[in-house]
Design an enzyme around this catalytic site. Sequence first.
Site, PDB file in Angstrom:
ATOM      1  N   GLY A 207     -54.024  -9.721 -19.630  1.00 37.31           N
ATOM      2  CA  GLY A 207     -52.917 -10.440 -18.988  1.00 37.31           C
ATOM      3  C   GLY A 207     -52.784 -10.011 -17.549  1.00 37.31           C
ATOM      4  O   GLY A 207     -53.681  -9.358 -17.001  1.00 37.31           O
ATOM      5  N   ASN A 208     -51.693 -10.365 -16.906  1.00 35.64           N
ATOM      6  CA  ASN A 208     -51.436  -9.908 -15.538  1.00 35.64           C
ATOM      7  C   ASN A 208     -49.940  -9.799 -15.307  1.00 35.64           C
ATOM      8  O   ASN A 208     -49.147 -10.086 -16.197  1.00 35.64           O
ATOM      9  CB  ASN A 208     -52.119 -10.833 -14.524  1.00 35.64           C
ATOM     10  CG  ASN A 208     -51.625 -12.263 -14.660  1.00 35.64           C
ATOM     11  OD1 ASN A 208     -50.462 -12.541 -14.414  1.00 35.64           O
ATOM     12  ND2 ASN A 208     -52.514 -13.170 -15.090  1.00 35.64           N
ATOM     13  N   ARG A 209     -49.561  -9.389 -14.096  1.00 33.98           N
ATOM     14  CA  ARG A 209     -48.156  -9.044 -13.837  1.00 33.98           C
ATOM     15  C   ARG A 209     -47.270 -10.233 -13.465  1.00 33.98           C
ATOM     16  O   ARG A 209     -46.123 -10.050 -13.077  1.00 33.98           O
ATOM     17  CB  ARG A 209     -48.084  -8.039 -12.680  1.00 33.98           C
ATOM     18  CG  ARG A 209     -48.700  -6.707 -12.994  1.00 33.98           C
ATOM     19  CD  ARG A 209     -48.517  -5.805 -11.771  1.00 33.98           C
ATOM     20  NE  ARG A 209     -49.536  -4.780 -11.699  1.00 33.98           N
ATOM     21  CZ  ARG A 209     -49.468  -3.631 -12.367  1.00 33.98           C
ATOM     22  NH1 ARG A 209     -48.456  -3.387 -13.147  1.00 33.98           N
ATOM     23  NH2 ARG A 209     -50.437  -2.739 -12.241  1.00 33.98           N
ATOM     24  N   ALA A 274     -50.649 -17.879 -12.975  1.00 38.03           N
ATOM     25  CA  ALA A 274     -51.704 -16.883 -12.733  1.00 38.03           C
ATOM     26  C   ALA A 274     -52.576 -16.863 -13.988  1.00 38.03           C
ATOM     27  O   ALA A 274     -52.418 -15.991 -14.854  1.00 38.03           O
ATOM     28  CB  ALA A 274     -51.077 -15.523 -12.468  1.00 38.03           C
TER      29      ALA A 274
END
Length: 397
Positions: A207-209, A274
Amino acid sequence: MLKGKKILVGVTAGIAAYKVANLVRLFIKKGAEIKVVMTPDAQTFVSPHTLSVLSKNKVEIDFFSQEKEWNNHVHIAMWADAFVIAPCTANTIAKMASGVCDNLLLTTYLSARCKVYVAPAMDVDMYHHPTSQSNLKKIVSFGNVIIPPETGELASGLHGEGRMAEPENIVLFLEKGFETHGSFKGKKVLITAGPTYEEIDPVRFIGNRSTGKMGIALANAFAHEGADVTLVLGPTHLSPNNTVTCIRVESSNEMYEHCTNLFKSTDVAIMSAAVADYKAAEYSHQKIKKKEANLKLNLTKNIDILAELGKQKKKQCLVGFALETENVIEYAKQKIKAKNLDFIVANSLQDSGAGFAMDTNKISIIDNKGKVFDYGLKSKEDVAKDILNFTLSYLKK
Ligand code: CTP
């Protein structure tokens, strides 16, 4: 502006409630249709009979009417083109901020799909108290509009900020609100936001922030301008206003499926998500156990949703985002070409105040002729308005 508009006036228990009689009169004079909903305690400050005569409608206070019929708060809320809560006490603002609905006015508020205007009225110290200020911020983040209180003598005898805005100013506020409302009426807007989670095994993911803040602000801004907005939202604890149709997804594949289905009937598509570029080449049905010192994970590329929509594009206006750490404009220009975009919104992680999980952003918009438009550091809500205005002028060209 207000002729024929259905305005629901909410009255809570503040001394300024006596001014609501005049507010209702002014709305009626402007040709608006008025209904009033009050909290039980508000009756001690203004008579429901007065407001009923002036509004030419029955005033709603209790969940059950005298005829023992249930007052349907959903119907009251759905009727309104705008809901104005004036005066709005610190207590009601706190309840609105936390979702408490222990009276008819609050249940109506939670059911409202229209724009909600709040005219706070309280003593100067109550108004400046950190809890009141943080509650106000919170209800603004839900898409409500605050009609700022005025400064002057207060019922307590103190002098300061906290007086309910004068009825004439409340009317002006609503006129302005209806004036700016609707520049995207009849348009279908598709927005993606948030991260995607790509499963590795039953407990782990890539995943990402991203929190989706920017895309949610965009969805709210377009919905406010009358667009029919669908937001395809990756995993986040945040939510858009209830005027936005929100489809929650986990993976880039799910996001892709929804976007391609919706794209044909879309006028404007803005991909701000994102999206994870890679996913595990093979999903492990059992939890991967810790063994060697190094673990090699085979990754495979995800479908580029934006590029796919670029291939399918006919009359749609297609907008991408580019988050870079270097050569921002150059990379963004390459993405316009590679993905067949109308324009791209670029931001740099090098700019302080820009990026994931921040409340602010600093963007440049680059159109498909290579022209660059730079904007200053702003709240994500204001950045959303800039992108909306840019889209509007782009579509008019
Ligand atoms: N995007 C997408 N699907 C993907 C990857 C990206 O729809 N699988 C979209 C993003 O929502 C964004 C744009 O493509 O609007 C650019 O994303 P970005 O991550 O900046 O660029 P990439 O094309 O993925 O290239 P790179 O990561 O190499 O910069």
